[in-house]
Design a protein around this motif. Structure first.
Motif, mmCIF file in Angstrom:
data_model
loop_
_atom_site.group_PDB
_atom_site.id
_atom_site.type_symbol
_atom_site.label_atom_id
_atom_site.label_comp_id
_atom_site.label_asym_id
_atom_site.label_seq_id
_atom_site.Cartn_x
_atom_site.Cartn_y
_atom_site.Cartn_z
ATOM 1 N N ILE A 78 0.835 -1.197 0.000
ATOM 2 C CA ILE A 78 0.000 0.000 0.000
ATOM 3 C C ILE A 78 0.875 1.255 0.000
ATOM 4 O O ILE A 78 0.630 2.208 -0.745
ATOM 5 N N PHE A 79 1.923 1.259 0.822
ATOM 6 C CA PHE A 79 2.811 2.413 0.860
ATOM 7 C C PHE A 79 3.591 2.566 -0.448
ATOM 8 O O PHE A 79 3.864 3.688 -0.884
ATOM 9 N N ALA A 80 3.927 1.457 -1.083
ATOM 10 C CA ALA A 80 4.596 1.526 -2.388
ATOM 11 C C ALA A 80 3.653 2.119 -3.433
ATOM 12 O O ALA A 80 4.072 2.935 -4.267
ATOM 13 N N ALA A 81 2.378 1.739 -3.379
ATOM 14 C CA ALA A 81 1.402 2.307 -4.310
ATOM 15 C C ALA A 81 1.237 3.806 -4.066
ATOM 16 O O ALA A 81 1.169 4.603 -5.010
ATOM 17 N N GLN A 82 1.223 4.207 -2.799
ATOM 18 C CA GLN A 82 1.114 5.631 -2.468
ATOM 19 C C GLN A 82 2.314 6.407 -3.006
ATOM 20 O O GLN A 82 2.162 7.461 -3.613
ATOM 21 N N LYS A 83 3.505 5.860 -2.812
ATOM 22 C CA LYS A 83 4.727 6.534 -3.261
ATOM 23 C C LYS A 83 4.740 6.710 -4.779
ATOM 24 O O LYS A 83 5.219 7.717 -5.292
ATOM 25 N N ASN A 84 4.202 5.734 -5.500
ATOM 26 C CA ASN A 84 4.188 5.775 -6.962
ATOM 27 C C ASN A 84 2.951 6.478 -7.524
ATOM 28 O O ASN A 84 2.785 6.537 -8.748
ATOM 29 N N GLY A 85 2.071 6.956 -6.652
ATOM 30 C CA GLY A 85 0.879 7.666 -7.119
ATOM 31 C C GLY A 85 -0.144 6.771 -7.779
ATOM 32 O O GLY A 85 -0.842 7.193 -8.701
ATOM 33 N N VAL A 86 -0.252 5.538 -7.318
ATOM 34 C CA VAL A 86 -1.189 4.574 -7.890
ATOM 35 C C VAL A 86 -2.360 4.394 -6.922
ATOM 36 O O VAL A 86 -2.196 3.823 -5.850
ATOM 37 N N PRO A 87 -3.559 4.893 -7.268
ATOM 38 C CA PRO A 87 -4.697 4.700 -6.377
ATOM 39 C C PRO A 87 -5.137 3.241 -6.350
ATOM 40 O O PRO A 87 -5.094 2.542 -7.372
ATOM 41 N N VAL A 88 -5.539 2.778 -5.183
ATOM 42 C CA VAL A 88 -6.060 1.423 -5.019
ATOM 43 C C VAL A 88 -7.554 1.538 -4.760
ATOM 44 O O VAL A 88 -7.978 2.026 -3.710
ATOM 45 N N ASP A 89 -8.365 1.130 -5.741
ATOM 46 C CA ASP A 89 -9.814 1.109 -5.602
ATOM 47 C C ASP A 89 -10.208 -0.262 -5.066
ATOM 48 O O ASP A 89 -9.664 -1.281 -5.500
ATOM 49 N N SER A 90 -11.168 -0.279 -4.143
ATOM 50 C CA SER A 90 -11.546 -1.533 -3.496
ATOM 51 C C SER A 90 -13.043 -1.751 -3.578
ATOM 52 O O SER A 90 -13.828 -0.879 -3.225
ATOM 53 N N CYS A 91 -13.425 -2.918 -4.041
ATOM 54 C CA CYS A 91 -14.816 -3.340 -4.088
ATOM 55 C C CYS A 91 -14.903 -4.624 -3.267
ATOM 56 O O CYS A 91 -14.345 -5.651 -3.646
ATOM 57 N N VAL A 92 -15.587 -4.542 -2.131
ATOM 58 C CA VAL A 92 -15.614 -5.647 -1.182
ATOM 59 C C VAL A 92 -17.029 -6.205 -1.101
ATOM 60 O O VAL A 92 -17.997 -5.450 -0.946
ATOM 61 N N LEU A 93 -17.155 -7.518 -1.209
ATOM 62 C CA LEU A 93 -18.449 -8.177 -1.081
ATOM 63 C C LEU A 93 -18.633 -8.670 0.349
ATOM 64 O O LEU A 93 -17.711 -9.225 0.940
ATOM 65 N N TRP A 94 -19.803 -8.453 0.886
ATOM 66 C CA TRP A 94 -20.261 -8.905 2.202
ATOM 67 C C TRP A 94 -19.522 -8.285 3.377
ATOM 68 O O TRP A 94 -20.067 -7.444 4.061
ATOM 69 N N ASN A 95 -18.291 -8.703 3.660
ATOM 70 C CA ASN A 95 -17.576 -8.266 4.862
ATOM 71 C C ASN A 95 -16.698 -7.058 4.574
ATOM 72 O O ASN A 95 -16.037 -7.002 3.551
ATOM 73 N N ASP A 96 -16.668 -6.106 5.519
ATOM 74 C CA ASP A 96 -15.749 -4.977 5.389
ATOM 75 C C ASP A 96 -14.312 -5.461 5.524
ATOM 76 O O ASP A 96 -14.047 -6.482 6.157
ATOM 77 N N SER A 97 -13.396 -4.728 4.936
ATOM 78 C CA SER A 97 -11.981 -5.076 4.983
ATOM 79 C C SER A 97 -11.179 -3.879 5.484
ATOM 80 O O SER A 97 -11.118 -2.849 4.807
ATOM 81 N N GLY A 98 -10.574 -4.025 6.633
ATOM 82 C CA GLY A 98 -9.743 -2.960 7.184
ATOM 83 C C GLY A 98 -8.543 -2.668 6.307
ATOM 84 O O GLY A 98 -8.148 -1.517 6.137
ATOM 85 N N PHE A 99 -7.934 -3.719 5.752
ATOM 86 C CA PHE A 99 -6.776 -3.544 4.871
ATOM 87 C C PHE A 99 -7.141 -2.676 3.671
ATOM 88 O O PHE A 99 -6.432 -1.735 3.324
ATOM 89 N N LEU A 100 -8.246 -3.008 3.028
ATOM 90 C CA LEU A 100 -8.614 -2.296 1.807
ATOM 91 C C LEU A 100 -9.147 -0.895 2.098
ATOM 92 O O LEU A 100 -8.982 0.011 1.272
ATOM 93 N N GLN A 101 -9.769 -0.699 3.254
ATOM 94 C CA GLN A 101 -10.174 0.653 3.636
ATOM 95 C C GLN A 101 -8.939 1.533 3.783
ATOM 96 O O GLN A 101 -8.909 2.668 3.306
#
Length: 139
Positions: A78-101
């Motif tokens: 996640i921090f590598a994606a932030q450093k490179n300016g790559v947004p991470v979009d998350s689509c989660v079914l049923w259960n919330d995900s702390g990692f993806l939030q």
């Protein structure tokens, strides 16, 4: 490519519909998927012609629970994606995900939880189809 992706998503949805998440025993490989995606994005950026800017983003479609054992590896990606300016979009079914939030918040992506798979296509079309520049105008 689109036909292959559509077929894969249909196969996953059929499996999830036949076996709800309570019955599916799986361990998440989110950190491996993120790192592989970031490597591919890095290669595309490196191989792009001079003057061409690659606007990459990652979409994670997830129906499993978080694996606490992968927290450090996932957060590193996640921090590598932030450093490179790559947004991470998350689509989660049923259960919330702390990692993806956290991933979506840190990288400037979108996090959405879909309560029912029947509405998945509508959520994905309206939320994830527009690129990051168009989303600002749709808000």
């Amino acid at each position: 490519m689109n036909a292959m992706l559509t077929a894969e998503v249909r196969e996953v949805m059929a499996t999830l519909t036949a076996h709800p998440p309570q019955e599916v025993a799986s361990s998440s490989l989110l950190s491996g998927a993120l790192s592989k995606s970031l490597c591919y994005i890095h290669r595309c950026v490196r191989e792009a012609p001079i003057g061409v800017r690659v606007r990459a983003r990652i979409l994670v479609l997830r129906a499993s629970k978080d694996a606490p054992s992968q927290y450090i590896a996932t957060m590193s990606c996640i921090f590598a994606a932030q450093k490179n300016g790559v947004p991470v979009d998350s689509c989660v079914l049923w259960n919330d995900s702390g990692f993806l939030q956290q991933a979506s918040d840190i990288t400037g992506g979108v996090y959405i939880r879909v309560p029912e798979p029947a509405g998945l296509l509508q959520f994905m079309l309206w939320t994830f189809l527009p690129d990051t520049l168009q989303r600002e105008h749709l808000s």
